[in-house]
Design a protein around this motif. Structure first.
Motif, PDB file in Angstrom:
ATOM      1  N   SER A  28       7.959   2.964  -0.067  1.00 15.54           N
ATOM      2  CA  SER A  28       8.908   2.193  -0.746  1.00 15.54           C
ATOM      3  C   SER A  28       8.667   0.552  -0.269  1.00 15.54           C
ATOM      4  CB  SER A  28      10.225   2.856  -0.499  1.00 15.54           C
ATOM      5  OG  SER A  28      10.455   2.437   0.779  1.00 15.54           O
ATOM      6  N   TRP A  29       8.986  -0.155  -1.525  1.00 13.56           N
ATOM      7  CA  TRP A  29       8.886  -1.615  -1.300  1.00 13.56           C
ATOM      8  C   TRP A  29       9.882  -2.249  -2.308  1.00 13.56           C
ATOM      9  CZ3 TRP A  29       5.941   1.925  -3.776  1.00 13.56           C
ATOM     10  CH2 TRP A  29       5.861   1.813  -5.296  1.00 13.56           C
ATOM     11  N   SER A  30      10.393  -3.318  -1.710  1.00 12.32           N
ATOM     12  CA  SER A  30      11.217  -4.156  -2.514  1.00 12.32           C
ATOM     13  C   SER A  30      10.796  -4.984  -3.963  1.00 12.32           C
ATOM     14  CB  SER A  30      11.866  -5.422  -1.654  1.00 12.32           C
ATOM     15  OG  SER A  30      10.655  -6.362  -1.515  1.00 12.32           O
ATOM     16  N   ALA A  31      11.592  -4.894  -4.831  1.00  4.66           N
ATOM     17  CA  ALA A  31      11.199  -5.375  -6.062  1.00  4.66           C
ATOM     18  C   ALA A  31      10.673  -6.791  -6.039  1.00  4.66           C
ATOM     19  CB  ALA A  31      12.412  -5.198  -7.235  1.00  4.66           C
ATOM     20  N   ALA A  32       9.593  -6.975  -6.784  1.00  2.00           N
ATOM     21  CA  ALA A  32       9.107  -8.315  -6.813  1.00  2.00           C
ATOM     22  C   ALA A  32       9.421  -9.140  -8.254  1.00  2.00           C
ATOM     23  CB  ALA A  32       7.621  -8.356  -6.814  1.00  2.00           C
ATOM     24  N   SER A  56      -0.352   3.624 -10.472  1.00  2.00           N
ATOM     25  CA  SER A  56       0.343   2.862 -10.843  1.00  2.00           C
ATOM     26  C   SER A  56       1.811   3.322 -11.373  1.00  2.00           C
ATOM     27  CB  SER A  56      -0.132   2.467 -12.421  1.00  2.00           C
ATOM     28  OG  SER A  56       0.703   1.440 -13.447  1.00  2.00           O
ATOM     29  N   VAL A  57       2.701   2.429 -10.862  1.00  2.00           N
ATOM     30  CA  VAL A  57       4.259   2.817 -11.075  1.00  2.00           C
ATOM     31  C   VAL A  57       5.115   1.687 -11.428  1.00  2.00           C
ATOM     32  CG1 VAL A  57       4.115   4.561  -9.232  1.00  2.00           C
ATOM     33  CG2 VAL A  57       4.783   2.459  -8.729  1.00  2.00           C
ATOM     34  N   ALA A  58       6.027   2.238 -12.225  1.00  2.00           N
ATOM     35  CA  ALA A  58       6.979   1.061 -12.926  1.00  2.00           C
ATOM     36  C   ALA A  58       8.205   1.014 -11.560  1.00  2.00           C
ATOM     37  CB  ALA A  58       7.586   1.751 -13.938  1.00  2.00           C
ATOM     38  N   GLY A  59       8.467   1.802 -10.949  1.00  2.00           N
ATOM     39  CA  GLY A  59       9.565   1.586 -10.064  1.00  2.00           C
ATOM     40  C   GLY A  59       9.256   1.037  -8.542  1.00  2.00           C
ATOM     41  N   THR A  60      10.199   1.130  -7.448  1.00  2.00           N
ATOM     42  CA  THR A  60       9.878   0.713  -6.189  1.00  2.00           C
ATOM     43  C   THR A  60       9.699   1.754  -5.120  1.00  2.00           C
ATOM     44  OG1 THR A  60      12.015   0.369  -5.995  1.00  2.00           O
ATOM     45  CG2 THR A  60      10.864  -1.729  -6.782  1.00  2.00           C
ATOM     46  N   SER A  61       9.130   2.777  -5.599  1.00  2.00           N
ATOM     47  CA  SER A  61       8.936   4.070  -4.670  1.00  2.00           C
ATOM     48  C   SER A  61       7.874   5.088  -5.281  1.00  2.00           C
ATOM     49  CB  SER A  61      10.184   4.767  -4.109  1.00  2.00           C
ATOM     50  OG  SER A  61      10.576   5.625  -5.424  1.00  2.00           O
ATOM     51  N   LEU A  62       7.228   5.408  -4.415  1.00  2.00           N
ATOM     52  CA  LEU A  62       6.145   6.598  -4.973  1.00  2.00           C
ATOM     53  C   LEU A  62       5.970   7.504  -3.625  1.00  2.00           C
ATOM     54  CD1 LEU A  62       3.936   7.601  -6.762  1.00  2.00           C
ATOM     55  CD2 LEU A  62       2.265   6.060  -5.382  1.00  2.00           C
ATOM     56  N   ASN A  71      -4.652  12.469  10.909  1.00  2.00           N
ATOM     57  CA  ASN A  71      -5.328  12.498  12.288  1.00  2.00           C
ATOM     58  C   ASN A  71      -6.247  11.034  12.352  1.00  2.00           C
ATOM     59  OD1 ASN A  71      -7.393  12.899  10.407  1.00  2.00           O
ATOM     60  ND2 ASN A  71      -8.413  14.369  11.465  1.00  2.00           N
ATOM     61  N   GLN A  72      -5.978  10.218  11.376  1.00  2.00           N
ATOM     62  CA  GLN A  72      -6.234   8.774  11.516  1.00  2.00           C
ATOM     63  C   GLN A  72      -5.356   7.862  10.962  1.00  2.00           C
ATOM     64  OE1 GLN A  72      -9.634  10.383   8.787  1.00  2.00           O
ATOM     65  NE2 GLN A  72      -9.464   8.380   8.214  1.00  2.00           N
ATOM     66  N   PRO A  73      -5.546   6.466  10.940  1.00  2.00           N
ATOM     67  CA  PRO A  73      -4.836   5.340  10.466  1.00  2.00           C
ATOM     68  C   PRO A  73      -4.904   5.397   9.055  1.00  2.00           C
ATOM     69  CG  PRO A  73      -5.992   4.399  12.375  1.00  2.00           C
ATOM     70  CD  PRO A  73      -6.525   5.749  12.062  1.00  2.00           C
ATOM     71  N   ILE A  74      -3.823   5.180   8.578  1.00  2.00           N
ATOM     72  CA  ILE A  74      -3.832   5.113   6.825  1.00  2.00           C
ATOM     73  C   ILE A  74      -3.074   3.722   6.686  1.00  2.00           C
ATOM     74  CG2 ILE A  74      -2.678   5.815   4.746  1.00  2.00           C
ATOM     75  CD1 ILE A  74      -4.806   7.977   6.111  1.00  2.00           C
ATOM     76  N   TYR A  75      -3.832   2.950   5.554  1.00  2.00           N
ATOM     77  CA  TYR A  75      -3.708   1.622   5.469  1.00  2.00           C
ATOM     78  C   TYR A  75      -2.964   1.651   3.935  1.00  2.00           C
ATOM     79  CZ  TYR A  75      -6.461   0.498   9.274  1.00  2.00           C
ATOM     80  OH  TYR A  75      -6.938   0.301  10.390  1.00  2.00           O
ATOM     81  N   TRP A  76      -1.845   0.961   3.817  1.00  2.00           N
ATOM     82  CA  TRP A  76      -1.498   0.916   2.487  1.00  2.00           C
ATOM     83  C   TRP A  76      -0.833  -0.499   1.852  1.00  2.00           C
ATOM     84  CZ3 TRP A  76       3.887   0.871   0.642  1.00  2.00           C
ATOM     85  CH2 TRP A  76       4.967   0.583   1.716  1.00  2.00           C
ATOM     86  N   ARG A  77      -0.937  -0.726   0.669  1.00  2.00           N
ATOM     87  CA  ARG A  77      -0.391  -1.856  -0.167  1.00  2.00           C
ATOM     88  C   ARG A  77       0.108  -1.848  -1.304  1.00  2.00           C
ATOM     89  NH1 ARG A  77      -6.392  -4.871  -0.874  1.00  2.00           N
ATOM     90  NH2 ARG A  77      -6.953  -3.295  -2.300  1.00  2.00           N
ATOM     91  N   VAL A  78       0.748  -2.688  -1.950  1.00  2.00           N
ATOM     92  CA  VAL A  78       1.280  -2.568  -3.228  1.00  2.00           C
ATOM     93  C   VAL A  78       0.955  -3.956  -3.954  1.00  2.00           C
ATOM     94  CG1 VAL A  78       3.230  -2.289  -4.794  1.00  2.00           C
ATOM     95  CG2 VAL A  78       3.108  -1.138  -2.540  1.00  2.00           C
ATOM     96  N   ARG A  79       0.449  -3.680  -5.140  1.00  2.00           N
ATOM     97  CA  ARG A  79       0.161  -4.920  -6.023  1.00  2.00           C
ATOM     98  C   ARG A  79       1.052  -5.033  -7.011  1.00  2.00           C
ATOM     99  NH1 ARG A  79      -5.821  -4.626  -7.520  1.00  2.00           N
ATOM    100  NH2 ARG A  79      -5.989  -5.398  -5.498  1.00  2.00           N
ATOM    101  N   ALA A  80       1.922  -6.120  -7.345  1.00  2.00           N
ATOM    102  CA  ALA A  80       2.681  -6.421  -8.367  1.00  2.00           C
ATOM    103  C   ALA A  80       2.008  -7.046  -9.660  1.00  2.00           C
ATOM    104  CB  ALA A  80       3.864  -7.539  -7.815  1.00  2.00           C
ATOM    105  N   LEU A  81       2.221  -6.675 -10.570  1.00  2.00           N
ATOM    106  CA  LEU A  81       1.541  -6.985 -11.672  1.00  2.00           C
ATOM    107  C   LEU A  81       2.283  -7.399 -12.954  1.00  2.00           C
ATOM    108  CD1 LEU A  81      -0.140  -3.920 -10.946  1.00  2.00           C
ATOM    109  CD2 LEU A  81      -1.846  -5.172 -12.016  1.00  2.00           C
ATOM    110  N   ASN A  82       1.735  -8.380 -13.877  1.00  2.00           N
ATOM    111  CA  ASN A  82       2.336  -8.633 -15.077  1.00  2.00           C
ATOM    112  C   ASN A  82       1.103  -9.274 -15.944  1.00  2.00           C
ATOM    113  OD1 ASN A  82       2.244 -11.358 -14.547  1.00  2.00           O
ATOM    114  ND2 ASN A  82       4.422 -11.552 -13.873  1.00  2.00           N
ATOM    115  N   VAL A  83       1.606  -9.636 -17.051  1.00  2.00           N
ATOM    116  CA  VAL A  83       0.626 -10.081 -18.067  1.00  2.00           C
ATOM    117  C   VAL A  83       0.089 -11.488 -17.673  1.00  2.00           C
ATOM    118  CG1 VAL A  83       1.727  -9.120 -19.910  1.00  2.00           C
ATOM    119  CG2 VAL A  83       2.374 -11.484 -19.339  1.00  2.00           C
ATOM    120  N   CYS A  84       0.779 -12.160 -16.504  1.00  2.00           N
ATOM    121  CA  CYS A  84       0.302 -13.404 -16.017  1.00  2.00           C
ATOM    122  C   CYS A  84      -0.742 -13.289 -14.762  1.00  2.00           C
ATOM    123  CB  CYS A  84       1.009 -14.519 -15.614  1.00  2.00           C
ATOM    124  SG  CYS A  84       2.345 -14.831 -17.173  1.00  2.00           S
TER     125      CYS A  84
END
Length: 95
Positions: A28-32, A56-62, A71-84
């Motif tokens: 989960s992440w905050s809306a951008a 790809s998702v429209a909301g703020t959780s997945l 059994n190993q580190p997991i890295y995660w990130r979220v990319r905010a996208l729009n037409v610009c």
């Protein structure tokens, strides 16, 4: 209609450096501001040279669409996208 690139999302859960996370966590992440959609990525590599998933998702959780290694580190990130354009969040890790 977007008038500029979106703000970077702020990651919420799993928290950075969290431990004891199961194989199918909910991310989960905050809306951008100005974001039209988000791309959630998880990897075992901090540079995301390979990904466990890229969803790809429209909301703020997945909920992880695949079982992640526990059994190993997991890295995660979220990319905010729009037409610009797009903006990546910080990278968090958990195990």
């Amino acid at each position: 209609m977007a008038t500029s690139t979106p703000d970077a999302p702020n990651l919420m859960t799993p928290a950075n450096h969290a431990t004891g996370i199961g194989s199918t966590p909910t991310f989960s992440w905050s809306a951008a501001a100005q974001a039209g959609s988000y791309l959630v990525q998880a990897s075992t590599s901090p540079d995301f040279s390979t990904t466990l998933f890229s969803q790809s998702v429209a909301g703020t959780s997945l909920t992880a669409p695949v079982a992640l290694p526990t059994n190993q580190p997991i890295y995660w990130r979220v990319r905010a996208l729009n037409v610009c354009g797009s903006v990546d969040s910080a990278v968090y890790t958990f195990n």
